[in-house]
Design a protein around this motif. Structure first.
Motif, short mmCIF file in Angstrom:
data_model
loop_
_atom_site.label_atom_id
_atom_site.label_comp_id
_atom_site.label_asym_id
_atom_site.label_seq_id
_atom_site.Cartn_x
_atom_site.Cartn_y
_atom_site.Cartn_z
N TYR A 79 -35.30 8.39 -1.04
CA TYR A 79 -35.90 7.42 -1.66
C TYR A 79 -34.97 6.84 -2.97
O TYR A 79 -34.29 7.59 -3.63
N ALA A 80 -35.26 5.61 -2.93
CA ALA A 80 -34.16 4.83 -3.81
C ALA A 80 -34.62 5.32 -5.48
O ALA A 80 -33.50 5.16 -6.04
N GLN A 81 -35.98 5.53 -5.61
CA GLN A 81 -36.31 5.93 -7.12
C GLN A 81 -35.39 7.10 -7.65
O GLN A 81 -35.45 7.55 -8.70
N TYR A 82 -34.99 7.98 -6.53
CA TYR A 82 -34.26 9.25 -6.96
C TYR A 82 -32.80 9.13 -6.82
O TYR A 82 -32.26 10.04 -6.90
N LEU A 83 -32.24 7.72 -6.90
CA LEU A 83 -30.82 7.79 -6.66
C LEU A 83 -30.44 6.85 -8.14
O LEU A 83 -31.28 5.89 -8.40
N SER A 84 -29.45 7.07 -8.58
CA SER A 84 -28.76 6.33 -9.85
C SER A 84 -27.33 6.09 -9.75
O SER A 84 -26.67 6.71 -8.83
N VAL A 85 -26.94 4.78 -10.14
CA VAL A 85 -25.46 4.30 -10.02
C VAL A 85 -25.05 4.02 -11.10
O VAL A 85 -25.74 3.46 -12.22
N GLU A 86 -23.80 4.35 -11.76
CA GLU A 86 -23.06 4.07 -12.68
C GLU A 86 -22.61 2.71 -13.00
O GLU A 86 -21.91 2.28 -11.92
N MET A 92 -28.19 3.55 -13.86
CA MET A 92 -29.10 2.56 -13.43
C MET A 92 -29.91 3.30 -12.29
O MET A 92 -29.09 3.50 -11.22
N VAL A 93 -31.32 3.22 -12.14
CA VAL A 93 -31.93 3.62 -11.11
C VAL A 93 -31.93 2.58 -9.85
O VAL A 93 -32.27 1.32 -10.31
N VAL A 94 -31.48 3.09 -8.60
CA VAL A 94 -31.29 2.10 -7.79
C VAL A 94 -32.57 1.34 -7.33
O VAL A 94 -32.66 -0.04 -7.22
N GLN A 95 -33.78 1.86 -7.43
CA GLN A 95 -35.08 1.25 -6.88
C GLN A 95 -35.13 0.06 -7.91
O GLN A 95 -35.87 -1.03 -7.54
N ASP A 96 -34.88 0.30 -9.34
CA ASP A 96 -35.27 -0.64 -10.10
C ASP A 96 -34.03 -1.67 -10.59
O ASP A 96 -34.32 -2.66 -10.94
N HIS A 97 -32.91 -1.50 -9.66
CA HIS A 97 -31.74 -2.51 -10.28
C HIS A 97 -30.97 -2.78 -9.00
O HIS A 97 -29.68 -2.74 -8.95
N ARG A 98 -31.64 -2.98 -7.78
CA ARG A 98 -30.99 -3.11 -6.58
C ARG A 98 -30.24 -4.50 -6.58
O ARG A 98 -29.03 -4.26 -6.24
N ASP A 99 -30.59 -5.48 -7.03
CA ASP A 99 -30.00 -6.68 -7.01
C ASP A 99 -28.89 -6.73 -8.04
O ASP A 99 -27.89 -7.09 -7.90
N ASP A 100 -29.29 -6.17 -9.30
CA ASP A 100 -28.22 -5.94 -10.36
C ASP A 100 -27.00 -5.22 -9.92
O ASP A 100 -25.66 -5.42 -10.26
N LEU A 101 -27.23 -4.14 -9.21
CA LEU A 101 -26.10 -3.45 -8.76
C LEU A 101 -25.51 -3.91 -7.55
O LEU A 101 -24.37 -3.28 -6.92
N GLY A 102 -26.08 -4.87 -6.74
CA GLY A 102 -25.78 -5.36 -5.58
C GLY A 102 -25.74 -4.51 -4.25
O GLY A 102 -24.66 -4.30 -3.50
N VAL A 103 -26.65 -3.60 -4.14
CA VAL A 103 -27.00 -2.53 -3.05
C VAL A 103 -26.95 -3.46 -1.67
O VAL A 103 -28.01 -4.20 -1.57
#
Length: 209
Positions: A79-86, A92-103
């Motif tokens: 699940y994306a909400q259990y992943l974070s990216v620096e 930043m939690v992947v689920q909340d910032h997918r666009d910002d992180l460019g996932v």
């Protein structure tokens, strides 16, 4: 043949919409999470990635919480909400910032040349009812803090059901819901997630993450 078996027997292919040149992303697991062989709770668990594990993130499915990773020697889905990216020194939690992180956005498609059409559930499969558009007119509630305290102090056995747990989904009649004193909603634990349920409609009105 059950839905679970049909899914396991069918062939699958992963397609990356961002292209093969997309660089892999580094992520970290925010908690202990199960890694599954496919993007859904109906797929078997490969293993568990412990909290703080370093993972390589391939991408996530559009409109879904499922992402594919390489973590602790396992390649699977979480699940994306259990992943974070620096990013810029912030986690930043992947689920909340997918666009910002460019996932990258990826898809997961069945490739079964023999059997076409949708796979029908078998008589022994338990499924969550589908969520209608706008949650089937179910308004997500904001429960008071003491409700979570009551649930934590009165744990119940988890119920394993196929499909994601979401507000607006309907619980099968076979699932027992538990009353909360002096509160209009009941509770149950589905796929290890406590949820609040309208006892009249059996619709999920809140999911504790």
């Amino acid at each position: 043949m059950s839905l679970r078996r049909n899914l396991l027997l069918a062939g699958f292919v992963l397609v990356g919409s961002a292209g093969l040149a997309q660089a892999d992303m580094s992520a970290t697991t925010a908690t202990d999470i199960e890694v599954r062989s496919g993007p859904g709770s109906e797929f078997p668990t490969i293993g568990v990635a412990t909290r703080g594990s370093e993972a390589t993130l391939d991408g996530c499915i559009e409109g879904s919480r499922w992402c594919r990773v390489d973590v602790n020697g396992m390649r699977g889905w979480v699940y994306a909400q259990y992943l974070s990216v620096e990013q810029n020194g912030a986690s930043m939690v992947v689920q909340d910032h997918r666009d910002d992180l460019g996932v990258p956005t990826i898809t997961y498609e069945r490739t079964d040349s023999v059997k076409t059409g949708s796979v029908q559930p078998g008589p022994d499969d338990e499924l969550l009812g589908s969520v209608d558009q706008n949650g089937g007119n179910v308004v997500a509630i904001t429960p008071p803090g003491e409700i979570r305290t009551y649930i934590d102090e009165n744990p119940v056995d988890t119920v394993q059901l196929d499909d994601d747990v979401a507000v607006g989904a309907t619980l099968p009649e076979s699932v027992e819901v538990h009353r909360i004193p002096n509160y209009q909603y009941s509770y149950v634990e589905v796929n290890r997630q406590p949820v609040l349920v309208d006892p009249g409609t059996r619709r999920i009105v809140y999911v504790y993450r």
